[in-house]
Design a protein around this motif. Structure first.
Motif, mmCIF file in Angstrom:
data_model
loop_
_atom_site.group_PDB
_atom_site.id
_atom_site.type_symbol
_atom_site.label_atom_id
_atom_site.label_comp_id
_atom_site.label_asym_id
_atom_site.label_seq_id
_atom_site.Cartn_x
_atom_site.Cartn_y
_atom_site.Cartn_z
ATOM 1 N N THR A 121 -0.683 -13.606 -5.302
ATOM 2 C CA THR A 121 -0.706 -14.132 -3.929
ATOM 3 C C THR A 121 -0.441 -15.637 -3.917
ATOM 4 O O THR A 121 0.350 -16.141 -3.096
ATOM 5 N N ASP A 174 0.530 -5.485 -0.394
ATOM 6 C CA ASP A 174 -0.810 -5.262 -0.942
ATOM 7 C C ASP A 174 -1.771 -4.984 0.209
ATOM 8 O O ASP A 174 -1.945 -5.826 1.089
ATOM 9 N N GLN A 220 -4.748 -5.164 0.393
ATOM 10 C CA GLN A 220 -5.821 -6.166 0.428
ATOM 11 C C GLN A 220 -5.558 -7.227 1.508
ATOM 12 O O GLN A 220 -6.489 -7.754 2.098
ATOM 13 N N SER A 244 -4.336 -10.347 1.418
ATOM 14 C CA SER A 244 -4.654 -11.757 1.177
ATOM 15 C C SER A 244 -3.564 -12.694 1.691
ATOM 16 O O SER A 244 -3.847 -13.759 2.237
#
Ligand code: ATP
Ligand code: MG
Length: 76
Positions: free
Chosen positions: A18, A41, A43, A45
């Motif tokens: 990231t 992703d 996630q 981020s």
């Protein structure tokens, strides 16, 4: 005009994917290039980084485009 696609991928967590992606985007923007970031992703981020930066200093993002994989229909 030709473009390039750069994939930042690594199985190991916390390896800097990231951070590297955000810095590449800002570096290429600073060179006057058109940049689009796609975060695949789940996630998310990079999206949090993008939204935070957008809130704090919208001008710094210039023409940077951001999308997640769900924006083009893929589930990851
Ligand atoms: N080149 C670097 N030197 C030192 N620290 C770094 C570097 N790149 C990233 N970091 C730090 O390492 C940590 C993990 O970085 P990052 O979140 O970018 O990794 P990631 O591969 O995207 O992680 P995840 O697998 O959780 O998505 C962060 O605290 C970040 O600040
Ligand atoms: Mg990450």
């Amino acid at each position: 005009m030709t473009g390039s696609v750069i994939t930042v991928a690594q199985q190991k967590g916390g390896s800097g994917k990231t951070t590297l992606s955000a810095n590449l985007a800002i570096g290429f923007l600073a060179q006057g290039k058109s940049v689009a970031l796609v975060d695949i992703d789940p996630q998310g981020s990079l999206g949090r980084w993008f939204m935070t930066r957008l809130e704090r200093d919208p001008g710094a993002l210039g023409t940077l485009e951001f999308a997640t994989s769900s924006a083009w229909g893929g589930d990851v």
